[in-house]
Design a protein around this motif. Structure first.
Motif, short mmCIF file in Angstrom:
data_model
loop_
_atom_site.label_atom_id
_atom_site.label_comp_id
_atom_site.label_asym_id
_atom_site.label_seq_id
_atom_site.Cartn_x
_atom_site.Cartn_y
_atom_site.Cartn_z
N TYR A 1 -62.28 -21.15 -90.95
CA TYR A 1 -61.27 -20.88 -89.91
C TYR A 1 -62.01 -20.10 -88.83
CZ TYR A 1 -57.95 -21.91 -93.68
OH TYR A 1 -57.24 -22.50 -94.70
N ILE B 1 -64.56 -17.41 -89.88
CA ILE B 1 -64.36 -17.07 -91.30
C ILE B 1 -64.63 -18.29 -92.17
CG2 ILE B 1 -62.69 -16.30 -93.04
CD1 ILE B 1 -61.12 -15.02 -90.70
N ALA C 1 -63.95 -19.82 -95.42
CA ALA C 1 -63.03 -19.62 -96.54
C ALA C 1 -63.53 -20.33 -97.80
CB ALA C 1 -61.64 -20.12 -96.17
N ALA D 1 -58.61 -14.99 -107.35
CA ALA D 1 -57.77 -13.91 -106.83
C ALA D 1 -57.18 -14.30 -105.47
CB ALA D 1 -58.60 -12.64 -106.72
N ASN D 2 -56.34 -13.43 -104.93
CA ASN D 2 -55.82 -13.60 -103.58
C ASN D 2 -56.97 -13.76 -102.59
OD1 ASN D 2 -52.99 -13.42 -103.50
ND2 ASN D 2 -53.13 -11.28 -104.07
N GLY D 3 -56.86 -14.76 -101.73
CA GLY D 3 -57.87 -14.90 -100.68
C GLY D 3 -59.17 -15.54 -101.13
N ALA D 4 -59.24 -16.02 -102.38
CA ALA D 4 -60.48 -16.63 -102.88
C ALA D 4 -60.78 -17.96 -102.20
CB ALA D 4 -60.39 -16.83 -104.39
N GLY D 5 -59.73 -18.57 -101.61
CA GLY D 5 -59.93 -19.85 -100.93
C GLY D 5 -59.27 -21.01 -101.65
N LYS D 6 -58.40 -20.70 -102.62
CA LYS D 6 -57.79 -21.76 -103.44
C LYS D 6 -56.92 -22.69 -102.60
CE LYS D 6 -55.63 -18.81 -106.09
NZ LYS D 6 -55.90 -17.59 -105.31
N SER D 7 -56.02 -22.11 -101.80
CA SER D 7 -55.13 -22.96 -100.99
C SER D 7 -55.92 -23.76 -99.97
CB SER D 7 -54.12 -22.09 -100.22
OG SER D 7 -53.31 -21.40 -101.11
N THR D 8 -56.92 -23.11 -99.38
CA THR D 8 -57.75 -23.80 -98.38
C THR D 8 -58.43 -25.01 -99.01
OG1 THR D 8 -58.13 -21.69 -97.29
CG2 THR D 8 -59.65 -23.48 -96.75
N GLU E 1 -48.14 -24.30 -101.69
CA GLU E 1 -47.78 -22.91 -101.99
C GLU E 1 -46.62 -22.52 -101.07
OE1 GLU E 1 -49.76 -18.47 -102.12
OE2 GLU E 1 -50.83 -20.08 -101.13
N GLU F 1 -50.27 -22.96 -106.76
CA GLU F 1 -49.56 -21.79 -107.31
C GLU F 1 -48.09 -22.05 -107.63
OE1 GLU F 1 -50.59 -17.98 -106.60
OE2 GLU F 1 -52.30 -18.38 -105.29
N GLN G 1 -52.86 -18.19 -109.93
CA GLN G 1 -53.26 -16.82 -110.25
C GLN G 1 -52.84 -16.46 -111.67
OE1 GLN G 1 -52.95 -13.53 -107.47
NE2 GLN G 1 -52.18 -14.98 -105.95
P1 ATP Z 1 -53.72 -16.72 -102.04
O1 ATP Z 1 -53.62 -16.85 -103.49
O2 ATP Z 1 -53.52 -15.30 -101.58
O3 ATP Z 1 -52.97 -17.72 -101.25
P2 ATP Z 1 -56.11 -18.28 -101.71
O4 ATP Z 1 -57.15 -18.19 -102.75
O5 ATP Z 1 -55.23 -19.46 -101.71
O6 ATP Z 1 -55.27 -16.96 -101.70
P3 ATP Z 1 -56.67 -18.98 -98.99
O7 ATP Z 1 -55.25 -18.94 -98.59
O8 ATP Z 1 -57.33 -20.28 -99.14
O9 ATP Z 1 -56.87 -18.15 -100.33
O10 ATP Z 1 -57.51 -18.08 -97.96
C1 ATP Z 1 -58.92 -17.95 -98.03
C2 ATP Z 1 -59.40 -17.11 -96.85
O11 ATP Z 1 -59.18 -17.82 -95.62
C3 ATP Z 1 -58.68 -15.78 -96.70
O12 ATP Z 1 -59.62 -14.82 -96.28
C4 ATP Z 1 -57.66 -16.04 -95.61
O13 ATP Z 1 -57.36 -14.87 -94.89
C5 ATP Z 1 -58.36 -17.07 -94.75
N1 ATP Z 1 -57.39 -17.98 -94.11
C6 ATP Z 1 -56.51 -18.78 -94.72
N2 ATP Z 1 -55.78 -19.51 -93.84
C7 ATP Z 1 -56.23 -19.14 -92.61
C8 ATP Z 1 -55.89 -19.52 -91.27
N3 ATP Z 1 -54.96 -20.46 -91.02
N4 ATP Z 1 -56.56 -18.93 -90.26
C9 ATP Z 1 -57.52 -18.01 -90.51
N5 ATP Z 1 -57.89 -17.60 -91.73
C10 ATP Z 1 -57.25 -18.16 -92.78
#
Ligand code: ATP
Length: 236
Positions: free
Chosen positions: A11, A14, A16, A35-42, A83, A161, A193
């Motif tokens: 992004y 960043i 991800a 964990a939160n923010g690990a990049g799973k959703s991305t 999610e 999730e 998670q």
């Molecule tokens: P969670 O369980 O909290 O959803 P996650 O493992 O799914 O976490 P992601 O949502 O993939 O994590 O986010 C991974 C990283 O990318 C995080 O640092 C997040 O802040 C960043 N991120 C996610 N979406 C965006 C976006 N649209 N723009 C900028 N940064 C983003």
């Protein structure tokens, strides 16, 4: 069935997802914990085409789909339950399900049969079929999100999730539904998670930490891995 090779997603500045390679074979349930923010959703979004891949390759059925558009990936057999559930709040349960079928341009009878199949899977949705989806409970919305994804008759289901924010009894229902889907032969990639349940249902699993895979193995092996236990299962 699905193969990722050194996939990177960013992004802006960043990163991800920082070079993920993984595989999901036909009929498997594969879990990614992190964990939160690990990049799973991305990562899931990149697989269904909602986030572009900056480097690396995604293959589905041996075909490179890295540049294929999201709606075309639905046509190939990939569907995601997002999610936060992503149901259309001002549409009824039935309307949400019909929207899930739309991309396959089913005929009316086939769509009706698919709705009936989903009502059998989650009887709660049948009871609430005319209710606006925004007024459903969290658990009901999750059931609807899964059913809507299934309306396109995917061969690969991506679940982001599904247990998020739900009460333990509802989580049990959701995981039972995942088990039934596996028994019916569906291939599933699950991001969670809730590590204990998610590893329990998985044939294989990966641990994602700040955009990188740091461990992989059978669900059982990771459940017994001391590092995974300490970081994700709350037991040392
Ligand atoms: P969670 O369980 O909290 O959803 P996650 O493992 O799914 O976490 P992601 O949502 O993939 O994590 O986010 C991974 C990283 O990318 C995080 O640092 C997040 O802040 C960043 N991120 C996610 N979406 C965006 C976006 N649209 N723009 C900028 N940064 C983003």
């Amino acid at each position: 069935m699905l193969k990722l090779e050194s996939v990177k997603v960013a992004y802006g500045a960043i990163q991800a997802v920082k070079g993920v390679s993984l595989e999901v074979r036909k009929g498997e349930v594969v879990t990614i914990i992190g964990a939160n923010g690990a990049g799973k959703s991305t990562l899931l979004k990149s697989i269904c085409g909602l986030e572009p891949v900056s480097e690396g390759r995604i293959q589905f059925d041996g075909k490179d789909i890295t540049q294929v558009k999201a709606h075309e990936r639905v046509g190939l057999g990939i569907a995601m339950s997002p999610e936060g559930r992503g149901v259309f709040a001002d549409q009824t349960v039935r309307e949400n399900l019909m929207l899930g079928a739309y991309s396959r341009r089913k005929d009316v009878a086939a769509t009706a049969a698919a709705v009936e199949r989903e009502f059998k899977r989650f009887p709660r949705l049948r009871e609430r079929q005319d209710q606006l989806s925004g007024t459903l409970s969290g658990g009901e919305q999750q059931m609807l999100a899964i059913s809507r994804a299934l309306m396109s008759e995917p061969r690969l289901l991506l679940l982001d999730e599904p247990s998020l924010g739900l009460a333990p009894l509802i989580i049990k229902d959701i995981f039972n539904a995942i088990r039934q889907l596996r028994e019916a032969g569906l291939t599933i990639l699950l991001v969670e998670q809730m590590a204990k349940q998610a590893l329990g249902v998985a044939d294989r699993a990966y641990v994602l930490e700040t955009g990188r895979i740091t461990a992989e193995g059978t669900g059982r092996a990771l459940l017994n891995d001391p590092k995974v236990k300490a970081a994700y299962l709350g037991t040392h």
